[in-house]
Motif scaffolding. Sequence first.
Motif: not given
Length: 526
Positions: A96-103
Motif C-alpha cells: 500500500e502507498p504511504l510516503l510514496a503515492t505510486e510506483w
Amino acid sequence: MLSSVHRPVHIGRSRAKSGLAAMLVLACTATTACSVANSDSAGDAGDAGDSLRIVLAQEPPTLEPCEASLTSTGVVTRSNISEPLIERDPTTGELEPLLATEWEQDSDTEWTLQVRDDVTFHDGAEFTAEDAAFSIDRAVNSTLACNVEGYVFGDDDLGIEVVDDTTLTITTARPDPILPLRLSFIEVVPRTTSTEAKVREPIGTGPYAVASWETGVSINLQRHDDYWGEAPDFGRVRYVWRSESSVRAAMIATDEADIATALNPEDATEENSLPYPNNETTALRLDGTQAPLDDLRVRKAIGLAVDRHGIVDALFDGLAQPAAQLVPEGVVGYNPELTAAPADPEAARALVEEAADDGVPVDREITLIARNDMFPRVAETAEALQYQLAEIGLQVKIQMADTAAHLEYQLRPFPEDVGPVALLIMHGNQAGDAGFTTSQYLISDGPQSTFGTDALDEQVAEADEALDDERQDAFAEVFAEQNESVAQYAHLAHMQGLLGISPRVSYEPNSATGDEMRLADIRSQR
C-alpha cells in the motif's frame, strides 16, 4: 499477489483500522497483588487518560530507523516514529502507498516512484524525493552496516536518482521483481541525518516523535500535531520493559499498562490476553558438515523422530501449529502440500541403523544448542528433543546459551572445532515472501545456513527472479526439495504470540504485531 507494476492508486492514507477487539482485563483476586513492584515507571492511573502505556519484554537496543528490521527496535520505531515509502498490509500481504503515492517498473532493473508533497518531519522540515533517496542510500549503500541492508538487500547496492521534488528512480544491479516489498523495510529520515553514525533518537515523519528516552527506565513519545495522516487516539505513549512475563501480565491486571507483549501461556487467560500468529517458526538446524549430521539419512531420521504434535500440545499449550517448512501460511512460497506428519521413531531408528552399518559414527555426541527465553518453555522443549533423538539411537547433550553466545552459532562465521551441532532456531519472515528466508537459511553460503547444494542454490536463484504465481510455485518447490534432498532443518512449529491487553484499549494483533506494533491502530475505549 505481488506485482511488478503497481498501478496509480488513491493516495490518501489507506491503512485498515482495527475492528473492535475483545476488551479484556484480569481482575485482582485474593491471590493476585494489586500493585507490581518497581512498575511505577509505567505511569499511574492518574496519568492514564491521554497516555497509552506499553510494557515490553526488553528495552530496545536502539531506535535507529535503519535497524527497524530488528524486532526489538521495529516494535517501537516502524510506522510510529519513522515511516517507509511503501507499507505491507500484514493481513492481506498487499503493498500500500504511504510516503510514496505510486510506483512503476520501467524495465527489468529500473523503477520510478512518486512521493507525497504534503509531509513534514518532526523538526518541521519538508519531506521531498531527496529525503527518500537519501534514506535508501543511507540504509543500503553506506558503511553503517544497517541490519536492513544484509537482511533485505544483501550485498547489492542501488542506483538512486532524484528527478524532482516528488519523483525518484531506483536502479538494481539485477532484475528484482519484489523491489517495492524490499523498500517497505526502509524507514525515511531527513537528509540531514548522520551518515557517519547511527542515531539514538531519530527524527521521522510518523504520527509520534521521541519526547525522551531515559536508559533503563522508559521511552516516551509525543503525538506529532502536524502529522500528514489521521491523528492517533493517544497524545502520549510510554514504553517500559519488564523481563518477567508474570510481571507484565500483572501490570495489565493492576491498570499499570494497557498493552503487554510476549506473555507466557501460564500468565495468559482469556480475560487478559489475545493470541495471534507471529510469523515465527521454530526448527532444529542441523550442521551437515559434521558427522553424523553430514549423512542425509541421519538428518532425515531426526525429522522423523521429532514429535511436533506432542510438543505443541504439551509444551506450547496448543498455541502453535506443527510445521513442515520454515515459513507459515500467508507467506509467498508456502507449500500447502508439506504437512507435519506424526513422529515415526521406528522408521527413524531404521535410518540411523542403516547409516551405522555403512560406517557413519552415529554414536558421536551431538550438541543441541538453545537460547534462553527464545520462547516459553524452551528448556523443556530442548529436553523433549533430546529424549526423542535418544530413542532412535543418537547421543545428544543440551547447551543452553544467552543471546550473544547463541548468535555465534546462528550467524556466519560459525565457531570451529565444536563438533556436530543441532541449533534450535526461531525464524520470523516479516516480509511475507520466501525469498527473504531462502537467501538467509537455505543457500549454501547463506548468513544463517551451514551448508547446501549447488542444485538447491540454483533453484533458489531462479525462484527469486520469478513473479506472481510462478514465484509462489517456484519457492514451494524449493521447500519441498529442501525436505527431500537436503534436510538441513527438522521443523517444529509455527508459533503464536500472546498479547496482554486492558479494557481501556481496542486492538487486533496481527502477524506483524511482534515486529511492528502500529500505534495508530490502537484505539481508546475511554
